[in-house]
Design a protein around this motif. Structure first.
Motif, PDB file in Angstrom:
ATOM      1  N   ARG A 156      42.527  35.780  31.685  1.00  0.00           N
ATOM      2  CA  ARG A 156      41.109  36.114  31.589  1.00  0.00           C
ATOM      3  C   ARG A 156      40.887  37.312  30.666  1.00  0.00           C
ATOM      4  O   ARG A 156      41.761  38.165  30.497  1.00  0.00           O
ATOM      5  CB  ARG A 156      40.537  36.429  32.981  1.00  0.00           C
ATOM      6  N   GLN A 163      35.829  39.351  31.970  1.00  0.00           N
ATOM      7  CA  GLN A 163      35.920  38.423  33.097  1.00  0.00           C
ATOM      8  C   GLN A 163      36.638  39.076  34.274  1.00  0.00           C
ATOM      9  O   GLN A 163      36.238  38.910  35.430  1.00  0.00           O
ATOM     10  CB  GLN A 163      36.651  37.147  32.668  1.00  0.00           C
ATOM     11  N   ASP A 194      34.326  41.539  35.974  1.00  0.00           N
ATOM     12  CA  ASP A 194      33.354  40.856  36.838  1.00  0.00           C
ATOM     13  C   ASP A 194      33.990  40.460  38.171  1.00  0.00           C
ATOM     14  O   ASP A 194      33.360  40.567  39.232  1.00  0.00           O
ATOM     15  CB  ASP A 194      32.804  39.618  36.137  1.00  0.00           C
TER      16      ASP A 194
END
Length: 255
Positions: free
Chosen positions: A231, A235, A238
Motif C-alpha cells: 500500500r 493508504q 488512512d
C-alpha cells in the motif's frame, strides 16, 4: 531473515501505595532484521514502558527479551553495559547531545566508547554524516543547530556503530513539520539503504505511516497490528487512522 528482537510474555508492574499497575501485560512479538516498526498507543498505554524494557533503561517484572539470541533480562550490569554499547542505538525526543562537543565529536563519541580505532573514526563519521545530509554542520555545536539538525546528528550517533537495533522514542515530538519530514526521510534512508532495524514509539499517525509495520498498544497489551505491504503511505495512513479512531482519544490525528 534473522530475528533481531524476540519479546515473550513480557510484564512490567509498578507498585504505588498498595495498588498494582500493569504497565506491560503479557506482550509477545518478534522483529526481523531490516524491519521498520512503529509502536502506537494513547498516553499511559504502556508503549514507552515497553521501549524502556527493551532498551534496558527499565527492567521487566517477568518474561524474556532476546536480542540476537541473547536474553537481556538475565544480564548483570557489566554485561548490560557491553550490550548497550555494541547492540543498541538510541534516538530520543530531546536529542541528548553534549553541548560542549560539536557534531563531529558527538558522533565520534559513540565510536570511542565502543573502542573503535582512532584511524577509522573520522572516516565513519564522514560517511554517516554524508548519508544523513549533515556533513556541512560537523563543526557546529548544538546551540548553533536547528532542532532538525540536532536530531539528525543524534541519528548519526545512533547508527554510526551499526547497532543491531535502533530504538526511537517520539523522535519527531520536538520538531516542526519540515524538520520532522527531513528526519523521517533520514529514517527511510537508514532503513532502506543501510538495512537498519528500527523500533519507534510515536503518538502521531503521520509519523507512524512511514513505518512498515505498526503495533498498537492498549492497556499494556497489543491491541492490533497493521502491515503496510504494497500500500502507498497515504493508504497506510488512512488505515492507521481507522484504528486510531477506534481506540479513541490520546493519539494525534494530525495529517
Amino acid at each position: 531473515m534473522d530475528t533481531i528482537l524476540k519479546v515473550r510474555d513480557l510484564e512490567k508492574f509498578y507498585k504505588n501505595k498498595g495498588s498494582l499497575t500493569k504497565a506491560v501485560n503479557h506482550i509477545s512479538f518478534d522483529v526481523q532484521s531490516g524491519e521498520y516498526i512503529g509502536i502506537m498507543g494513547a498516553s499511559g498505554s504502556g508503549k514507552t514502558t515497553l521501549l524502556n524494557c527493551i532498551s534496558t533503561i527499565d527492567s521487566a517484572t517477568s518474561g524474556q527479551i532476546w536480542v540476537r539470541g541473547t536474553d537481556i533480562t538475565v544480564l548483570d550490569k557489566r554485561r548490560l553495559a557491553k550490550f548497550r554499547r555494541e547492540e543498541l542505538g538510541f534516538i530520543f525526543q530531546d536529542f541528548n547531545l553534549l553541548d560542549t562537543l560539536n557534531a563531529r565529536e558527538n558522533i565520534a563519541l559513540a565510536l570511542a566508547i565502543k573502542g573503535e580505532r582512532p584511524g577509522t573514526v573520522e572516516r565513519k563519521v564522514q560517511e554517516v554524516a554524508a548519508d544523513l545530509g549533515i556533513a556541512d554542520i560537523l563543526d557546529k555545536y548544538p546551540y548553533e543547530m536547528s532542532g532538525g539538525q540536532q536530531q539528525r546528528v543524534a541519528c548519526a550517533r545512533a547508527v554510526v556503530t551499526k547497532p543491531s537495533l535502533v530504538l526511537a522514542d517520539e523522535p519527531t515530538g520536538a520538531l516542526d513539520s519540515k524538520s520532522a519530514g527531513m528526519l523521517l526521510e533520514s529514517f527511510r534512508m537508514m532503513n532502506e539503504k543501510k538495512n537498519a532495524t528500527l523500533l519507534m514509539v510515536t503518538h502521531d499517525a503521520f509519523t507512524a505511516s512511514h513505518c512498515k509495520r505498526i503495533l498498537f498498544i492498549k492497556d499494556g497489551r497489543i491491541f492490533n497490528e497493521l502491515v503496510k505491504g504494497s500500500r502507498s503511505r497515504k493508504q497506510f495512513f488512512d488505515e492507521i487512522m481507522q484504528v486510531v479512531s477506534y481506540l479513541g482519544g490520546g493519539l494525534s490525528h494530525a495529517v
